[in-house]
Design an enzyme around this catalytic site. Structure first.
Site, PDB file in Angstrom:
ATOM      1  N   SER A 254       0.830  -1.198   0.000  1.00 12.41           N
ATOM      2  CA  SER A 254       0.000   0.000   0.000  1.00 12.41           C
ATOM      3  C   SER A 254       0.873   1.260   0.000  1.00 12.41           C
ATOM      4  CB  SER A 254      -0.954  -0.051   1.196  1.00 12.41           C
ATOM      5  OG  SER A 254      -1.977   0.894   1.085  1.00 12.41           O
ATOM      6  N   ASP A 372      -9.477  -6.404  -3.726  1.00 15.98           N
ATOM      7  CA  ASP A 372      -9.045  -5.171  -3.068  1.00 15.98           C
ATOM      8  C   ASP A 372     -10.020  -4.034  -3.380  1.00 15.98           C
ATOM      9  OD1 ASP A 372      -7.746  -3.046  -1.939  1.00 15.98           O
ATOM     10  OD2 ASP A 372      -5.807  -3.452  -2.866  1.00 15.98           O
ATOM     11  N   HIS A 400      -6.884  -6.517  -0.045  1.00 13.95           N
ATOM     12  CA  HIS A 400      -5.830  -5.540   0.215  1.00 13.95           C
ATOM     13  C   HIS A 400      -4.747  -6.113   1.123  1.00 13.95           C
ATOM     14  CE1 HIS A 400      -4.254  -1.500   0.046  1.00 13.95           C
ATOM     15  NE2 HIS A 400      -4.146  -1.457   1.364  1.00 13.95           N
TER      16      HIS A 400
END
Length: 461
Positions: A254, A372, A400
């Site tokens: 991320s 995600d 995610h």
């Protein structure tokens, strides 16, 4: 209900006192030998780092000076990147480009030169196209569906030329000059990498995983400027310089992907490979003006149970007892409201645009969890189009937090990428009695429990 009432009460106290109710402070490591260290990157700014160094015997001098002699492939990276005032980005691949279509396809051969044209001003539309001499273009020259008529090209606004040669070799855990860096994103901690750190340390790799400032057991300065991209990037630079070996592999998740990109750009000779897990597209960072994280800290603190529940829903493909336990064990989203707000509003990095990413010459593995809800697959596809040497892998059952949901799949995928090296051109290949190349030497990662269907992967047209 009790948690909600407690959170509201603390939020009111936070508003009255002007102080954050849940402040992260450093903790003492219970066992000095458990692999945890506390590093002061700046006066009063202490980060917790998990550093595991495998036990090795004496390393021969020849391995330190020239690991894997005769192994590995050299890639001539030559690109011309032109930005026009009308919003077009043109990438001309003039040197060798490693073919990198899909991870479980044969890889390692080079493709002819190619040209990519990208509309910077229309990121989310399909108005991008590529001109390639052959149907099978490299991933950096992958084309999307042609859109409306192209704007007339004008005088270039900026031109960047890249001409270098990289040696890409297999990185094994037995190599003393290899180090793995794991960097988490907003709201996480080094604990989210638990499966990866244990797996690779057992294989003999030296692993380094920090808690970002305000996360996990790192110190949490009560000043918003401590959480800007540049402040956190300098923290990562300090840790990288402290622990780096000659060949370093960066793994980011991320927001952590941005720091990996920054380090790969700053230290191209030391960064050997990069893994980007659900990192998003190659766009410059800019905080959103209309976001829930712009609310006052005390309000965010009152909403923290709702935010944690929302993160569970959006971060995991399933929301069962296992996922809730993973969320708790990984300390995900367990940061103070002040830190969370400062992190989100401090994501300003105008330099990290498409050109910045197109300048990278390091091999990059892109891992995307199909479910995600934070990062659409189109963004990782876009990243694969811009990067020079990129592999895109979609994990169908992941979201995610895919490295926590599907640890075995992710670990295998990463390991095969670490061992991958491109084929040498026929003229440079050393003579061999056996024409069959080693599997872990010439092929990119191939193992996946449930390989994604073709429509879920990046299309090369």
């Amino acid at each position: 209900v009790h948690t909600m009432l407690t959170s509201i009460t603390e939020g009111i106290l936070c508003c009255l006192t002007g102080k954050s109710a849940n402040v992260v402070v450093p903790i003492e490591s219970s066992e000095p030998s458990d692999g945890y260290e506390f590093v002061e990157v700046k006066p009063g700014r202490v980060l917790r780092v998990r550093h595991i160094v495998p036990e090795r015997g004496p390393v021969p001098e020849e391995e330190l000076s020239a690991p894997e002699p005769g192994r590995g492939g050299r890639v001539h990276c030559k690109r011309k990147i032109t930005v026009y005032r009308n919003g077009q980005l043109v990438i001309e691949n003039l040197g060798d480009v490693v073919r990198s279509e899909i991870l479980h396809c044969q890889n390692g051969n080079t493709e002819p030169s190619s040209t990519v044209e990208v509309e910077l001003s229309d990121y989310n539309s399909a108005a991008t196209s590529a001109l390639a001499p052959e149907p099978k273009a490299a991933a950096a020259a992958a084309a999307t569906t042609p859109g409306p008529q192209r704007r007339r090209r004008r005088k270039p606004k900026r031109t960047v030329a890249i001409d270098c040669e990289r040696k890409i070799s297999s990185c094994k855990g037995t190599h003393a000059d290899v180090a793995l860096f794991f960097i988490h994103g907003v709201g996480g901690s080094l604990d989210i990498w638990g499966s990866q750190l244990d797996f690779f340390s057992r294989l003999g790799y030296e692993v380094i995983a920090p808690d970002l400032a305000g996360h996990g057991a790192s110190s949490a300065p009560q000043i918003a400027a401590a959480y800007t991209f540049y402040a956190l990037a300098e923290d990562m630079r300090t840790l990288f310089k402290r622990y780096a070996r000659r060949r370093n592999i960066l793994i980011g998740h991320s927001y952590g992907v941005s720091f990996c990109t920054f380090l790969a750009h700053e230290y191209p000779e030391q960064v050997h490979k990069v893994v980007m897990i659900n990192g998003g597209g190659p766009t410059a960072l800019e905080p959103s003006l209309c976001s829930i994280f712009n609310l006052p800290t005390c309000v965010l603190h009152c909403l923290s149970p709702c935010l944690a529940w929302s993160f569970l829903k959006a971060g995991f493909a399933r929301q069962g007892a296992k996922e809730k336990q993973l969320l708790k064990e990984g300390n995900a989203f367990n940061v103070s409201s002040f830190v969370l707000r400062a992190m989100m509003s401090g994501q300003y990095w105008p330099e990290g645009d498409e050109v910045y990413h197109a300048e990278l010459t390091v091999p990059i593995l892109l891992v995307h969890g199909m479910h995600d809800k934070f990062v659409p697959i189109e963004e990782d596809q876009r990243m694969a189009e811009i990067l020079l040497i990129a592999f895109l892998k979609v994990i169908d059952e992941g979201s995610h937090m895919v490295m926590m949901e599907c640890p075995e799949t992710v670990n295998t995928l990463l390991h095969e990428f670490f061992l991958w090296e491109p084929d040498l051109p026929p003229s440079e290949s050393p003579p061999s009695q056996d024409n069959t190349p080693p599997l872990d030497n010439t092929s990119p990662p191939t193992t996946d429990k449930n390989p994604p269907p073709p429509e879920s992967q990046k299309q090369n047209k």
